[in-house]
Motif scaffolding. Structure first.
Motif, short mmCIF file in Angstrom:
data_model
loop_
_atom_site.label_atom_id
_atom_site.label_comp_id
_atom_site.label_asym_id
_atom_site.label_seq_id
_atom_site.Cartn_x
_atom_site.Cartn_y
_atom_site.Cartn_z
N PRO A 1 14.31 -12.95 -2.84
CA PRO A 1 14.45 -14.06 -3.78
C PRO A 1 13.23 -14.28 -4.68
CG PRO A 1 13.96 -14.90 -1.61
CD PRO A 1 14.15 -13.42 -1.45
N SER A 2 12.10 -13.66 -4.35
CA SER A 2 10.87 -13.93 -5.10
C SER A 2 10.28 -12.68 -5.74
CB SER A 2 9.83 -14.57 -4.18
OG SER A 2 9.55 -13.73 -3.07
N GLY A 3 11.08 -11.64 -5.92
CA GLY A 3 10.60 -10.41 -6.52
C GLY A 3 11.66 -9.34 -6.44
N PRO A 4 11.36 -8.15 -6.91
CA PRO A 4 12.34 -7.07 -6.83
C PRO A 4 12.48 -6.56 -5.40
CG PRO A 4 10.26 -6.22 -7.63
CD PRO A 4 10.09 -7.70 -7.51
N PRO A 5 13.68 -6.21 -4.98
CA PRO A 5 13.84 -5.61 -3.65
C PRO A 5 13.11 -4.27 -3.56
CG PRO A 5 15.95 -6.39 -4.51
CD PRO A 5 14.97 -6.44 -5.64
N LEU A 6 12.34 -4.08 -2.50
CA LEU A 6 11.60 -2.84 -2.27
C LEU A 6 11.98 -2.27 -0.92
CD1 LEU A 6 7.97 -3.84 -3.42
CD2 LEU A 6 9.80 -2.87 -4.80
N LEU A 7 11.92 -0.95 -0.81
CA LEU A 7 12.27 -0.29 0.44
C LEU A 7 11.29 0.83 0.73
CD1 LEU A 7 14.26 0.33 2.81
CD2 LEU A 7 15.41 1.91 1.23
N SER A 8 10.85 0.91 1.98
CA SER A 8 10.06 2.03 2.48
C SER A 8 10.76 2.54 3.74
CB SER A 8 8.63 1.59 2.80
OG SER A 8 7.92 2.61 3.46
N LEU A 9 11.18 3.82 3.73
CA LEU A 9 12.00 4.35 4.82
C LEU A 9 11.61 5.80 5.11
CD1 LEU A 9 14.47 4.28 6.75
CD2 LEU A 9 15.90 4.83 4.76
N PRO B 1 10.12 16.69 8.15
CA PRO B 1 9.85 15.29 7.81
C PRO B 1 10.62 14.88 6.56
CG PRO B 1 7.82 16.47 8.29
CD PRO B 1 8.89 17.50 8.20
N LEU B 2 11.15 13.69 6.58
CA LEU B 2 11.95 13.22 5.46
C LEU B 2 11.72 11.73 5.26
CD1 LEU B 2 14.18 13.83 3.32
CD2 LEU B 2 15.86 13.17 5.06
N ALA B 3 11.63 11.31 3.99
CA ALA B 3 11.51 9.90 3.65
C ALA B 3 12.39 9.62 2.45
CB ALA B 3 10.06 9.54 3.32
N ALA B 4 12.85 8.40 2.35
CA ALA B 4 13.61 8.00 1.18
C ALA B 4 12.73 8.15 -0.05
CB ALA B 4 14.09 6.57 1.33
N VAL C 1 17.32 10.68 16.47
CA VAL C 1 16.85 10.49 15.09
C VAL C 1 16.58 9.00 14.89
CG1 VAL C 1 17.38 10.74 12.64
CG2 VAL C 1 18.13 12.48 14.26
N TYR C 2 15.39 8.70 14.44
CA TYR C 2 14.99 7.31 14.23
C TYR C 2 14.76 7.04 12.75
CZ TYR C 2 14.12 7.25 19.28
OH TYR C 2 14.25 7.34 20.64
N ALA C 3 15.10 5.85 12.33
CA ALA C 3 14.75 5.35 10.99
C ALA C 3 13.64 4.31 11.16
CB ALA C 3 15.96 4.71 10.32
N ASN C 4 12.53 4.53 10.46
CA ASN C 4 11.42 3.58 10.46
C ASN C 4 11.37 2.96 9.05
OD1 ASN C 4 9.92 4.24 13.16
ND2 ASN C 4 10.39 6.20 12.21
N HIS D 1 0.86 -1.18 0.00
CA HIS D 1 0.00 0.00 0.00
C HIS D 1 0.89 1.23 0.00
CE1 HIS D 1 -3.22 2.76 0.82
NE2 HIS D 1 -2.69 3.12 1.99
N GLN D 2 0.81 2.02 -1.07
CA GLN D 2 1.66 3.19 -1.20
C GLN D 2 1.11 4.36 -0.37
OE1 GLN D 2 4.52 3.40 -2.14
NE2 GLN D 2 4.97 2.45 -4.12
N THR D 3 2.02 5.07 0.31
CA THR D 3 1.67 6.28 1.04
C THR D 3 2.70 7.36 0.72
OG1 THR D 3 2.98 5.69 2.99
CG2 THR D 3 0.68 4.94 2.93
N SER D 4 2.29 8.60 0.82
CA SER D 4 3.21 9.70 0.55
C SER D 4 4.22 9.89 1.68
CB SER D 4 2.43 11.00 0.33
OG SER D 4 1.62 11.29 1.47
N GLU D 5 3.87 9.45 2.90
CA GLU D 5 4.77 9.62 4.04
C GLU D 5 6.00 8.73 3.93
OE1 GLU D 5 1.58 8.98 4.28
OE2 GLU D 5 0.74 10.89 4.97
N ALA D 6 5.82 7.51 3.41
CA ALA D 6 6.94 6.57 3.28
C ALA D 6 6.68 5.68 2.08
CB ALA D 6 7.10 5.75 4.55
N PRO D 7 6.86 6.20 0.87
CA PRO D 7 6.56 5.41 -0.32
C PRO D 7 7.52 4.24 -0.49
CG PRO D 7 7.68 7.42 -0.94
CD PRO D 7 7.39 7.54 0.53
N TRP D 8 7.01 3.18 -1.08
CA TRP D 8 7.87 2.04 -1.43
C TRP D 8 8.68 2.41 -2.66
CZ3 TRP D 8 8.58 -2.40 1.31
CH2 TRP D 8 7.64 -2.70 2.31
N LEU D 9 9.98 2.11 -2.60
CA LEU D 9 10.91 2.42 -3.69
C LEU D 9 11.39 1.14 -4.36
CD1 LEU D 9 13.14 5.13 -1.95
CD2 LEU D 9 11.07 5.49 -3.32
#
Length: 710
Positions: free
Chosen positions: A187-195, A203-206, A132-135, A79-87
Motif C-alpha cells: 500500500p505504500s510503494g511498488p510491490p517488490l519480490l526477491s525469490l 542455482p536459480l532465482a527469479a 525443493v525450497y523457495a526462499n 540491498h540488491q544481491t545477485s543471488e536473489a535480486p529484488w524485482l
C-alpha cells in the motif's frame, strides 16, 4: 551625513583598548580579523567536550540511520544481491501521486517457471531430486502459488518483509515445467519480490525472465528494482549544456562587468564608501526583491507552487468553518496553523479593503515578506557575529538575496517561507543570547517565543529547539560559570515559553489523533494512503550525483544529492508539476539551467565555509565559539533530518533543499566565511586575479537572480 552614520553603525566599538561587538556586551576580542583568533581563555575540558560532541554528531546519527535501514520494517530500504535480486514491475517513471483516494490496494503477480528433470524410472521423482525450497521476501505482503495451488491462502505479515520465508515446494512440484506465482501487495510503494530456489540441479532465482500481471493484464517482464532512473519527460526541458552554448555571450558580459566593477571600485571607492557597503548591498538587494515582486510575483497565480491548491484549501477551511482542521481533513491539513490563520486574516482584510477585487495579492504578501526578511536576518546575523569585518556581511547578504530557493519559494503560497523566517529569527535570538556577557530571563523568553512561533508554522523547528537549549546550557555553565540552579532556570524558562506558545497544538494532536506529530504520510484515514515513485531506496540513490548537471529538473528521481542540488540552485521541482515538460512561464529557464553549472564553485564555497565555521568554533572568543558551533550543529541537524525523511519517505519529491530553507542565514554565513578566506588569500596576488574572483561572484548572483527576474 548618511554615509557617516552608516559607517558609525558598522564600525566596531572600542572600550579600554579592546574591540566591543556592536549589539552585545562581549568584550576582549583580541583581533580585528578572522585570521587572528587563537584559543585563549578556553578551558581544556571544554575543548575536549567540543571534540567529543563533534565526533558524536558525526557518528551517532549515521549509525542510527544504518541500523534503521538494515532492520526496521518501516523503512523501505533494500540491498540488491545477485543471488536473489529484488524485482519490480516495468512501469513508466513519472511523478504521479499513487494510491491517494483509493481504498483498494492493487496486487502485482510475479509469474515464472522452473523445470524439473523427468526421472520416470524413479518411484518418487521429486524425492529422487531432493526437496525443493523457495526462499522469498516480498515488499510488503505476499501469497505463493505453485501449479495453481495456494501454499499461503492469505497474505503474509507486512511487517516481516525483511525476513526470508522458506517454503518446501516438493509436494506440489512435478517433473517438467512448473508454474510459480507470487502475488505481492504494497500500500505504500511498488510491490517488490526477491525469490531464490534451493534443491534444483543449478542455482536459480527469479529474474528478468519472469513477467508481471496486474488486475488480469500483463504489465511486462520484471526488471531489477532500481531507484536511480531518470524521468523521461525531463529531457524536453532546457539543459545547462544547451543554454551555455546559446548564452555564452551573456555569461562573459556579466563576468566582465563584475571584474571591471571591482577594479573600478578598488581605485575610486574610499574608506567611507567601503564601510557602507554592507548597508548598500542590503538596500540594493531589498530594492531588487521589491521590484521582482511588483514585476512578476504579484502576477503569478496562487495555484502555482508546491501543493499550492492544498495550502489554499487550508485557508478556505478556516474561513468557511471558523475552526482548525485535523490532519484527516485534507492533504495539507496536518500543518501547524499559524501561517494559515494569518493568511485567512489577510485574505479577509484584502476582501474588505478592495471589495474582493484582489484576494490573491493579499495572500502573496506573507510569503514574499518572509523571504525578504530572510535576507535581513542573514545581514543581521553576519553583522552580529563579525562586526570587525564588513566583508562577511557583504557576502552573506549577497548570497541570501540571490539564493534561488529563497527567491522562488517566496513566489509560491506555502508555509515554507514564514517558517524559514520565524526559525531564522529564533536562530538570531539564540546567537544574540550566546554572545551576551550574561544571558537573562528576558532573552530566554524571547528564544522560547521565537521557537514557539516557528513550531506553530512547521515541524522543522522542533529539530532545532533542543539544540538551542543545549547550547544555551553550555554557554551558561561553561562561559558564564553560572550556578546550576540559574542555568537550569534559564533553560527551563525558554522551554516552558515554547510549550506555552505552541504546545497546545501538539497536545491537541495527541489527544485527538493519538500522536503529537502527524503528517499526511501517517494519517490512517481510509482513502488517504499515498506514495510516489520510486517508493523504495537503495544505497546507490544516496551515493550518486550528476544528473542535475545534465537534466536538472526533477533530478530527485536519480539521486538524493541531485534532488538537493537541483532545488537549491533552481526551481528543480518545477513548482511541483507532474508534467515537467510543461513548466509555468514566469521563470527564465534559460538562465536557471545555466545556474546549475555556475553554482558549482559556490557549492564548494558553502561546503568549505561550513568547515571554516566549525574551525572558528574551536578558536577564539568563547561566546562566539558557542554561537558558531550552534549554527553549524543546527544546519547539520536540519540537513540530517532531510536525509532521514528521504529514507523514511522514499519518494523522488522528498529530496528538496528548500525543506532546509530555515537554515538560509547559516548557509549565507558559510558562503561568506569561505569568500572572505579566498579574498584574503588573493590579497597578495596580482589585482586581475582577485578581480576575477569578484567577477565570478557578480556572475553567480546575477544569473541566480535573473532566473526569476528576466
Amino acid at each position: 551625513m548618511l554615509a557617516r552614520n552608516i559607517q558609525a553603525a558598522l564600525a566596531p566599538r572600542r572600550r579600554g583598548g579592546h574591540l566591543k561587538r556592536a549589539g552585545n556586551d562581549t568584550e576582549g576580542l583580541r583581533s580585528a580579523n578572522l585570521e587572528g583568533m587563537g584559543g585563549m581563555g578556553v578551558p581544556m575540558s571544554w575543548r575536549g567536550a567540543q571534540w567529543s560532541g563533534a565526533i558524536a554528531l558525526a557518528v551517532l546519527p549515521m549509525l542510527f540511520l544504518v541500523l534503521r535501514c538494515s532492520f526496521s520494517p518501516e523503512i523501505s530500504f533494500i540491498h540488491q544481491t545477485s543471488e536473489a535480486p529484488w524485482l519490480i514491475a516495468p512501469r513508466p517513471v513519472d511523478a504521479t501521486l499513487r494510491q491517494w483516494g483509493k481504498a483498494e490496494v492493487p496486487v502485482d503477480t510475479f509469474k515464472g517457471r522452473i523445470d524439473l528433470p523427468d526421472l520416470s524410472d524413479s518411484m518418487d521423482s521429486t524425492a529422487a531430486t531432493g526437496p525443493v525450497y523457495a526462499n522469498l521476501r516480498a515488499m510488503r505482503r505476499f501469497k505463493l502459488w505453485v501449479n495453481g495451488n495456494a501454499l499461503s491462502p492469505v497474505m503474509s505479515d507486512a511487517s516481516a518483509w525483511r525476513t526470508e520465508t522458506r517454503v518446501d515446494l516438493s509436494p506440489w512440484l512435478h517433473p517438467g515445467r512448473n508454474e510459480i506465482w507470487v502475488e505481492v501487495e504494497n500500500p505504500s510503494g511498488p510491490p517488490l519480490l526477491s525469490l531464490r530456489f534451493e534443491g534444483l540441479p543449478a542455482p536459480l532465482a527469479a529474474g528478468p525472465s519472469w513477467w508481471v500481471e496486474s488486475r488480469g493484464r500483463t504489465v511486462g517482464f520484471a526488471r531489477i528494482a532500481d531507484d536511480t532512473f531518470r524521468n523521461p519527460r525531463t529531457v524536453a526541458v532546457a539543459t545547462p549544456a544547451r543554454e551555455f552554448r546559446e548564452r555564452s555571450d551573456s555569461v562573459l558580459l556579466l563576468f566582465m562587468l563584475g571584474l571591471l566593477g571591482f577594479l573600478a571600485g578598488r581605485h575610486f571607492l574610499g574608506p567611507r564608501p567601503r564601510a557602507a557597503l554592507p548597508a548598500a548591498v542590503l538596500i540594493l538587494g531589498s530594492a531588487a526583491w521589491v521590484g521582482l515582486f511588483v514585476a512578476k510575483l504579484a502576477r503569478l497565480p496562487l495555484t502555482i507552487g508546491f501543493d499550492a491548491r492544498h495550502h489554499l484549501a487550508y485557508v478556505s477551511f478556516l474561513r468557511d468553518n471558523g475552526a482548525l482542521p485535523f490532519a484527516s481533513d485534507g492533504w495539507s491539513m496536518y500543518h501547524p496553523p499559524l501561517f494559515y490563520v494569518l493568511s485567512a486574516g489577510l485574505a479577509s482584510l484584502g476582501d474588505w479593503m478592495t471589495g474582493g477585487a484582489a484576494p490573491s495579492l493579499a495572500l502573496k504578501i506573507l510569503p514574499f515578506l518572509s523571504g525578504l526578511g530572510g535576507v535581513w536576518i542573514a545581514f543581521a546575523l553576519a553583522r552580529k557575529l563579525f562586526p570587525e569585518d564588513p566583508r562577511v556581511c557583504v557576502f552573506s547578504t549577497l548570497f541570501a538575496a540571490a539564493l534561488p530557493m529563497n527567491l522562488y519559494g517566496s513566489a509560491y503560497f506555502s508555509n515554507e517561507m514564514p517558517h524559514a523566517f520565524l526559525l531564522g529569527l529564533a536562530l538570531f535570538a539564540t546567537v544574540t543570547a550566546l554572545l551576551e556577557t550574561r544571558t537573562g530571563a528576558l532573552r530566554a523568553a524571547m528564544i522560547g517565543i521565537s521557537f514557539g512561533l516557528a513550531s506553530l508554522t512547521k515541524f522543522t523547528a522542533l529539530a532545532v529547539a533542543p539544540i538551542a537549549f543545549l547550547f544555551l546550557w553550555v554557554k551558561l555553565t561553561a562561559v558564564e560559570r553560572a550556578p546550576a540552579a540559574r542555568a537550569i532556570g534559564i533553560v527551563a524558562l525558554a522551554a516552558a515559553t515554547l510549550l506555552c506558545v505552541s504546545g497546545w497544538f501538539y497536545l491537541r494532536n495527541w489527544v485527538e489523533l493519538g500522536q503529537p506529530l502527524v503528517g499526511n504520510w501517517s494519517v490512517t484515514t481510509p482513502g488517504q494512503t499515498w506514495w510516489q515513485q520510486p517508493g523504495f531506496h537503495t544505497l546507490s540513490y544516496f551515493t550518486g550525483f550528476g544528473e542535475s548537471l545534465i537534466h536538472p529538473y526533477q533530478a530527485g528521481f536519480h539521486s538524493f544529492w541531485d534532488g538537493i542540488y537541483s532545488t537549491l540552485w533552481g526551481d528543480g521541482g518545477i513548482a511541483g508539476r507532474v508534467q515537467p515538460e510543461r513548466p509555468h512561464r514566469f521563470w527564465n529557464y534559460g538562465f536557471m539551467s545555466m545556474a546549475y553549472w555556475i553554482a558549482l564553485p559556490a557549492t564548494a564555497l558553502v561546503l568549505f565555509g561550513a568547515g571554516r565555521c566549525v574551525q572558528l568554533g574551536f578558536r577564539g572568543d568563547p561566546g562566539r565559539r558557542v554561537a558558531l558551533c550552534f549554527l553549524a550543529t543546527s544546519a547539520y541537524a536540519v540537513g540530517w533530518a532531510i536525509l532521514y525523511m528521504s529514507v523514511q519517505l522514499p519518494f523522488h519529491a522528498q529530496a528538496k533543499a528548500f525543506y532546509g530553507l530555515s537554515m538560509g542565514a547559516p548557509l549565507s554565513l558559510f558562503f561568506a566565511l569561505a569568500a572572505v578566506r579566498v579574498d584574503t588569500l588573493l590579497l597578495g596576488v596580482p589585482a586581475p586575479v582577485r578581480a576575477a574572483f569578484y567577477g565570478y561572484l557578480f556572475l553567480f548572483a546575477s544569473v541566480m537572480f535573473l532566473s526569476y527576474a528576466a
